[in-house]
Design a protein around this motif. Structure first.
Motif, mmCIF file in Angstrom:
data_model
loop_
_atom_site.group_PDB
_atom_site.id
_atom_site.type_symbol
_atom_site.label_atom_id
_atom_site.label_comp_id
_atom_site.label_asym_id
_atom_site.label_seq_id
_atom_site.Cartn_x
_atom_site.Cartn_y
_atom_site.Cartn_z
ATOM 1 N N LYS B 70 0.820 -1.215 0.000
ATOM 2 C CA LYS B 70 0.000 0.000 0.000
ATOM 3 C C LYS B 70 0.847 1.256 0.000
ATOM 4 N N ASN B 71 2.027 1.170 0.605
ATOM 5 C CA ASN B 71 2.907 2.335 0.671
ATOM 6 C C ASN B 71 4.227 2.001 -0.011
ATOM 7 N N PRO B 72 4.242 2.139 -1.326
ATOM 8 C CA PRO B 72 5.421 1.672 -2.071
ATOM 9 C C PRO B 72 6.708 2.419 -1.698
ATOM 10 N N ASN B 73 6.576 3.574 -1.061
ATOM 11 C CA ASN B 73 7.810 4.306 -0.729
ATOM 12 C C ASN B 73 8.372 3.905 0.638
ATOM 13 N N VAL B 74 7.726 2.950 1.282
ATOM 14 C CA VAL B 74 8.188 2.551 2.614
ATOM 15 C C VAL B 74 8.692 1.114 2.584
ATOM 16 N N VAL B 75 9.821 0.904 3.201
ATOM 17 C CA VAL B 75 10.332 -0.446 3.363
ATOM 18 C C VAL B 75 10.450 -0.721 4.853
ATOM 19 N N ILE B 76 9.906 -1.841 5.303
ATOM 20 C CA ILE B 76 10.009 -2.186 6.725
ATOM 21 C C ILE B 76 11.159 -3.158 6.899
ATOM 22 N N ASP B 77 12.156 -2.739 7.649
ATOM 23 C CA ASP B 77 13.269 -3.645 7.962
ATOM 24 C C ASP B 77 12.951 -4.346 9.276
ATOM 25 N N VAL B 78 12.787 -5.640 9.197
ATOM 26 C CA VAL B 78 12.348 -6.373 10.389
ATOM 27 C C VAL B 78 13.526 -7.064 11.057
ATOM 28 N N GLU B 79 13.540 -6.988 12.361
ATOM 29 C CA GLU B 79 14.520 -7.752 13.118
ATOM 30 C C GLU B 79 13.754 -8.608 14.130
ATOM 31 N N VAL B 80 14.045 -9.897 14.124
ATOM 32 C CA VAL B 80 13.316 -10.811 14.992
ATOM 33 C C VAL B 80 14.266 -11.421 16.014
#
Lengths: 288, 444
Positions: B70-80
């Motif tokens: 939905k928000n192509p300009n956002v990238v979520i960097d996930v750390e688990v």
């Protein structure tokens, strides 16, 4: 080249990067730790200066001295195990068949990460399904020990993997020192009629005593600040049965948000380590 | 020979140099939150690893993908990370002012230093705007300090004793009504060589649930909350009695042998492998007992639950009083470089979470759930009904307490289960820590 190296400024320039690294990564943090020890600080909010309050508390803290005692026990244990390593190395260095393979076998634990070792030994010590207790049950033993869950036994149980973990490291160093003992001396002794035991005791060991001294200090200091297996395997528990100085410091600082008091413990650890090193050096020198 | 050595040395320096410069440049881009692709990078940290919390992991992963779509300009960097490591890392990051843009936090005592220390951003604006009357009452309050709310609650958990129906049937056992019944069940099971209950008391908190329930049943539902508030002392006879009952159970052999060296996951294994008959845990385990594809179907069919039994002669006479509380909530870091975007993501996450969690992942959200027409296993409907009918939900003692007291509580619980301290010492050490805390809070 010679010209360049005799120029003092150039030398200083070359030393500078290393000096910066050592200063910023080691010495300045040490001083800061001592300074934080004067503070009441939760690690997030404002620091509050409380003078020597933390250090006063430290001296009267039973748990701190208990964990110090545990660390000291570990140090004694490590130093005693050096004797075992010395014997193993002497055997390996005397050119028996398969020495090469054995040397590699002893090295393997050193190549594993601490957490892997911890997980391995937690499984081995498991009171119901663990390797040791399965064997004991098979041999007909009832009421098998609880190992890590038994407060009276946990500390000694955890020493075993710690010693095992570093065996390869010490053996390889002693071994390297032993094969550098001049062959002529050994031959001369043999001609004079010395047996293998005498050669080992009277010639080889004295000749590598310098290395042994360094190893003793390494073992003691390494044990005093030991942390990893204890943190992963028991977390200092059950209760405080396996708490050592470093795990106690960690608990205070990161568990309870007492960064001030945690720093004070860290500083205490530093002083204890330095003091012990100094004493050991004194002792070893007078022996000479 | 010498020449060769020299050239190797040069090569080595070059390689190290390259590696180091590589490190530094990647560090830089991460901290600026923007890298070469010109997109906004939001850092998001959670503690649901793929292996041990599959359902949570997949759902979060799905929501993140939808958000990115939905928000192509956002990238979520996930750390688990694992929960224990997560707790530690969050503290370290906070100490160096590098919290992720969005992350998860536990409520009450855990969140307080972050919130009052200015690390979390107040979220009242989006709660008012996007979540009006959406949360289960009492949940947002668990993340509120000085009149501001600092996280969007995502979970609501209560605690039950889960049990293996097949084992109970085999020995003709019935769901216990009273604590005496529970002890009798324990005796029968021990006689037949089955472990009555498994508990991971190395971690402290799983074992503490037994203590909290006993305190609730013996001393009444408000007693532990009153201890935190300073109205009642831990050395209250009712609480000491609860601790004593724990040790009675330990003496009996009610709990799995060696539990003081078991983490919660180790202990859970005994229940999942059907070696232990009972497991006191919270509803976050529901997926494992109903929907999770990693647990064999035959086992799932064997799992039932019952409410913690009543203690005869105790003050807590209502079986519908639970120990539980909000679990994790989403926070936004105060010094995030993209705070508005982070808030937007957090809101989206929690909203979608509430919509999908029960049906898709079997997780009870802190947002209200409409049970009508819900296509979920029966156990869920039962639990959701229980929550609606609950007369009281006492938030976990260690969650309510400050980190300092909470950590001590965990250690003392382990020691209590390991019989290293008496119930009286157990109470005394709590009281000392609580008193010191109260003194400290009065000073500034």
């Amino acid at each position: 080249m010679k010209n360049v190296m005799s120029n003092k400024i150039v030398i200083a320039l070359y030393v500078l990067p290393a000096l910066f690294l050592v200063l910023f990564l080691i010495y300045i943090p040490i001083v800061l730790t001592g300074y934080y020890g004067l503070m009441d600080w939760d690690g997030v909010g404002q620091m509050k200066f409380i003078g020597l309050e933390n250090y006063k508390k430290l001296i009267h803290d039973k748990l701190f001295w208990k964990s110090t005692w545990h660390s000291v026990l570990l140090a004694l244990f490590s130093v005693l195990s050096l004797v075992g390593y010395l014997i193993v190395s002497l055997v390996l260095a005397s050119k028996i068949k398969g020495a090469n393979i054995f040397r590699k076998i002893y090295i393997i634990p050193m190549l594993m990460s601490s957490v892997a070792i911890a997980q391995l030994w937690v499984k081995i010590f498991d009171p119901m399904n663990g390797l040791i207790n399965s064997v004991l049950t098979m041999l007909g033993m009832k009421n098998t020990p609880l190992w890590l869950a038994d407060p009276n036994m946990a500390l000694y149980a955890i020493f075993v993997p710690i010693v095992w973990q570093y065996a390869g490291f010490y053996i390889i160093i002693i071994y390297a020192a032993l094969i550098n003992v001049p062959q002529e001396l050994i031959e001369a002794a043999r001609i004079d009629g010395a047996n293998a035991f005498q050669i080992a005791y009277k010639i080889k060991v004295p000749l590598i005593s310098g290395v042994l001294k360094v190893l003793i200090i390494l073992a003691v200091v390494g044990s005093l600040k030991y942390f990893d297996l204890i943190y992963v395997m028991t977390g200092g528990g059950p209760g405080d049965a396996t708490e050592v100085i470093a795990s106690y410091m960690y608990k205070e600082a990161f568990g309870k948000f007492n960064f001030g008091y945690g720093s004070a413990i860290g500083f205490g650890l530093l002083i204890i380590s330095m003091g012990t090193t100094w004493i050991i050096q004194k002792l070893l020198n007078t022996n000479k | 020979m010498k020449k060769k050595a020299l050239s190797y040395l040069v090569l080595l320096t070059l390689v190290i140099g390259l590696a180091l410069s590589g490190c530094s440049s990647s560090d830089k881009s991460a901290s600026e939150g923007k890298s070469g692709d010109g997109k906004i990078h939001l850092k998001f940290m959670h503690d649901w690893p793929k292996g041990s919390s599959t359902a949570y992991y997949s759902l979060v992963d799905e929501i993140i993908k939808d958000y990115e779509a939905k928000n192509p300009n956002v990238v979520i960097d996930v750390e688990v990370l694992n929960p224990d490591q997560y707790r530690d890392k969050l503290k370290v990051l906070a100490a160096s002012n590098e919290l992720p843009d969005v992350g998860l936090t536990w409520s009450n005592g855990f969140a307080e230093p972050y919130a009052t220390g200015g690390q979390f951003a107040p979220l009242d604006d989006i709660i008012e705007k996007e979540f009006k009357d959406q949360f289960v009452p009492g949940t947002v309050e668990s993340y509120s300090f000085n009149g501001k709310s600092y996280a969007l609650p995502m979970e609501m958990n209560i605690t039950y004793i889960f049990y293996n129906k097949e084992i109970f049937k085999k020995y003709n056992l019935e769901v216990p009504k009273t604590f005496e019944d529970l002890k009798k069940i324990g005796k029968t099971l021990i006689k037949n060589g089955v472990i009555p209950a498994t508990v991971g008391s190395k971690d402290g908190w799983p074992a503490s649930m037994w203590f909290m329930y006993l305190a609730d049943r013996i001393g009444g539902p408000t007693i532990l909350t009153d201890v935190i508030k300073g109205k009642v002392k831990m050395s209250d006879p009712a609480i000491v009695k609860a601790a004593k009952e724990i040790q009675n159970l330990v003496d009996m052999g009610f709990f799995v042998k060696g539990n003081t060296a078991f983490s919660n996951d180790d202990a859970k294994g005994y229940f999942l492998n059907e070696k232990a008959a009972m497991f006191l845990t919270a509803t976050w385990e529901l997926p494992n007992f109903t929907t999770s594809p990693d647990v064999p179907q035959e086992f799932k069919e064997k799992v039932g639950y019952f409410k913690f039994p009543i203690y005869e002669g105790g003050k807590g006479t209502d079986i519908n009083s639970y120990v539980g509380g909000p679990g994790l909530g989403a926070f936004v870091a105060e010094n995030s470089k993209h705070k508005e975007q982070a808030k937007d993501f957090a809101a989206y996450l929690v909203k979608e979470w509430g919509k999908r969690s029960v049906e898709e992942a079997g997780i009870l959200p802190a947002t209200k759930v409409n049970t009508e027409g819900l296509n979920v296993p029966k156990m869920y409907l039962d639990v959701l009904n229980d929550i609606n009918n609950a007369t009281n939900i006492t938030t976990w003692f260690d969650t309510q307490a400050s980190p300092n007291v909470s950590e001590l509580h965990h250690d003392l619980i382990t020691a209590l289960f390991g019989k290293q301290i008496t119930p009286e010492e157990f109470a005394k050490q709590h009281d000392e820590a609580l008193a010191e805390e109260a003194k400290k809070n009065k000073q500034p």
